[in-house]
Design an enzyme around this catalytic site. Structure first.
Site, PDB file in Angstrom:
ATOM      1  CG  ASP A  57      22.144 -63.530   3.178  1.00 49.36           C
ATOM      2  OD1 ASP A  57      21.115 -64.215   3.204  1.00 49.36           O
ATOM      3  OD2 ASP A  57      23.091 -63.743   2.412  1.00 49.36           O
ATOM      4  CD  GLU A  95      12.558 -64.800   4.035  1.00 51.66           C
ATOM      5  OE1 GLU A  95      12.332 -64.875   2.814  1.00 51.66           O
ATOM      6  OE2 GLU A  95      12.057 -65.558   4.880  1.00 51.66           O
ATOM      7  CD1 TRP A  96      18.401 -66.882   0.630  1.00 51.37           C
ATOM      8  CD2 TRP A  96      17.919 -67.660   2.681  1.00 51.37           C
ATOM      9  NE1 TRP A  96      19.476 -66.614   1.444  1.00 51.37           N
ATOM     10  CE2 TRP A  96      19.210 -67.086   2.702  1.00 51.37           C
ATOM     11  CE3 TRP A  96      17.404 -68.216   3.854  1.00 51.37           C
ATOM     12  CZ2 TRP A  96      19.982 -67.048   3.867  1.00 51.37           C
ATOM     13  CZ3 TRP A  96      18.157 -68.176   5.010  1.00 51.37           C
ATOM     14  CH2 TRP A  96      19.430 -67.600   5.007  1.00 51.37           C
ATOM     15  N   GLY A  97      12.789 -66.473   0.857  1.00 50.45           N
ATOM     16  CA  GLY A  97      11.392 -66.784   0.592  1.00 50.45           C
ATOM     17  C   GLY A  97      10.711 -67.669   1.612  1.00 50.45           C
ATOM     18  CG  ASP A 146      22.228 -68.793  -2.546  1.00 51.38           C
ATOM     19  OD1 ASP A 146      21.348 -68.037  -2.089  1.00 51.38           O
ATOM     20  OD2 ASP A 146      23.365 -68.886  -2.067  1.00 51.38           O
TER      21      ASP A 146
HETATM   22  C1  GLA Z   1      23.539 -66.288   0.730  1.00 48.20           C
HETATM   23  C2  GLA Z   1      22.784 -65.438  -0.284  1.00 48.20           C
HETATM   24  C3  GLA Z   1      23.659 -65.249  -1.515  1.00 48.20           C
HETATM   25  C4  GLA Z   1      24.984 -64.610  -1.137  1.00 48.20           C
HETATM   26  C5  GLA Z   1      25.678 -65.458  -0.086  1.00 48.20           C
HETATM   27  C6  GLA Z   1      26.909 -64.780   0.481  1.00 48.20           C
HETATM   28  O1  GLA Z   1      23.726 -67.586   0.266  1.00 48.20           O
HETATM   29  O2  GLA Z   1      21.576 -66.036  -0.624  1.00 48.20           O
HETATM   30  O3  GLA Z   1      22.985 -64.445  -2.475  1.00 48.20           O
HETATM   31  O4  GLA Z   1      24.744 -63.314  -0.646  1.00 48.20           O
HETATM   32  O5  GLA Z   1      24.806 -65.716   1.021  1.00 48.20           O
HETATM   33  O6  GLA Z   1      27.531 -65.541   1.470  1.00 48.20           O
END
Ligand code: GLA
Length: 387
Positions: free
Chosen positions: A133, A168-170, A191
């Site tokens: 993450d 890293e969500w993009g 998320d």
């Molecule tokens: C981030 C990630 C999630 C999860 C949480 C855990 O938000 O995007 O998928 O792994 O951390 O804290």
């Protein structure tokens, strides 16, 4: 990957991840029970073979005297190595989670500065998969590439094969560099929430992503996916039904089916996020439809593209190894809509072709030039079209 190694993810990875349902209440008993159910329910036979422990598995206080991460003795009294052995004994693989900064997203110790030590520890436990993450790290792209490379290199040095999942969500376009740092999949979304629309998550001050938004995110990234390199739309919310960490009230059956259809045609990894110990028939049917899963797992590994938008509806197509096409007809609108699919929309000639509804596993039509159908609000028809 060296030339002597087999690709780890020739098709999108499949499995289960603890976060959506359990969050910080993760415990070895639920992980073991989940692994058992993966086998007994037939999910493993469908291809779901990774059991991934997400955030909150270690002690929050920090590392031991040797600088090693320590599994929380209350959550994992038998230790992660014993759990890994158990998961392996069932013919499954096991994953773990860390973060490219000093803390994880839930404020447990992260791996920045300890990459090699942590990778060696996980290898000694028999870990097969790392989700890495990016909370608490500097937000620029160069830092992301550097930090993900450091861990990629550390994993390689262990000589154990790790499926490396970047998270890293993009925001820093991981589709452009994920492969070069050793990644096999990279999150392209924030998320995902168990919701059709985006949701404001007040305590954390961010928008949880609804399934409707994921459609647009996936539409722009198809060209970057391929064997060993997958755009990850996030864990599945199928079956949560408003329970768990990321509740947005839950989706209807039709919306869960659209969610599953999109992840399927976009070649996203399929990591189940619900409590499979208590799956109802709807959830089981959505997760185990072999004809649908065959589209996601097709050996060509070509992610589907959006080829047409008309009103609230859109058409996606994905070429399959047998020469046919998977086609998704999605109605994002709040009312039902008629859609005419033309052969030319999906690059086919006006010659006769058959249409199979993959969710229903039924041949439903034949057409030459055009085929008209009605699509319910938020519904997706996932089809196989064969000339
Ligand atoms: C981030 C990630 C999630 C999860 C949480 C855990 O938000 O995007 O998928 O792994 O951390 O804290």
């Amino acid at each position: 990957m060296t030339t002597s190694e087999q690709p780890l993810a020739p098709t999108p990875p499949m499995g289960w991840n603890s976060w959506n349902m359990f969050g910080s209440t993760i415990h070895e008993d639920s992980v073991r029970a989940t692994a058992d159910v993966l086998v007994s329910s037939g999910l493993k036979d469908c291809g779901y073979n990774y059991v991934v422990i997400d955030d909150c598995w270690s002690t929050k206080v920090g590392r031991d005297g040797n600088g090693d991460l320590v599994a929380d003795p209350e959550k994992f009294p038998s230790g992660i190595k014993a759990l890994a052995d158990y998961v392996h004994s069932l013919g499954l693989k096991i994953g773990i989670y860390s973060d490219a900064a000093h803390l994880t997203c839930a404020s447990y110790p992260g791996s920045f500065g300890f990459e090699e030590q942590d990778a060696q520890l996980w290898a000694s436990w028999g870990i097969d998969f790392l989700k890495y993450d990016f909370c608490f790290a500097p937000t620029d792209q160069a830092t992301a590439i550097d930090r993900y490379s450091r861990m990629g290199e550390a994993l390689r040095k262990t000589k154990r094969q790790f499926l490396y999942s970047l998270c890293e969500w993009g925001g820093r376009s991981p589709q452009l560099w994920g492969r070069s740092v050793g990644g096999h999949m990279w999150r392209v979304t924030g998320d995902i929430f168990d919701s059709w629309v985006d949701i404001w998550v007040a305590p954390h001050k961010y928008y949880g992503v609804g399934v409707d938004t994921a459609i647009d995110i996936a539409a722009n990234l198809a060209e970057y996916a391929g064997p060993d390199a997958w755009n990850d739309l996030d864990m599945l919310v199928v079956g949560l039904k408003g329970k768990g960490q990321i509740s947005g009230g839950g989706l209807s059956f039709i919306e869960y089916q659209t969610h599953m259809s999109l992840w399927t045609i976009a070649c996203s990894p399929l990591m189940i996020g619900c409590d499979i110990r208590n799956m109802d028939r709807d959830t089981t049917s959505l997760l185990t439809n072999r004809e649908v899963l065959a589209v996601n797992q097709d050996s060509l590994g070509i992610a589907g593209r959006r080829v047409k938008q008309t009103g609230t509806c859109e058409v996606w197509k994905k070429p399959l190894a047998d020469g046919s096409l998977a086609v998704a007809l999605i109605n994002r609108g709040a009312i039902g809509s008629d859609l005419t699919l033309r052969a030319s929309d999906i690059g086919l000639l006006d010659t006769p072709k058959s249409v199979r509804n993959l969710w229903a596993q039924e041949d439903i039509a034949e057409f030459g030039e055009a085929w008209q159908t009605r699509i319910q609000p938020h519904e997706t028809l996932l089809l196989k079209i064969k000339a």
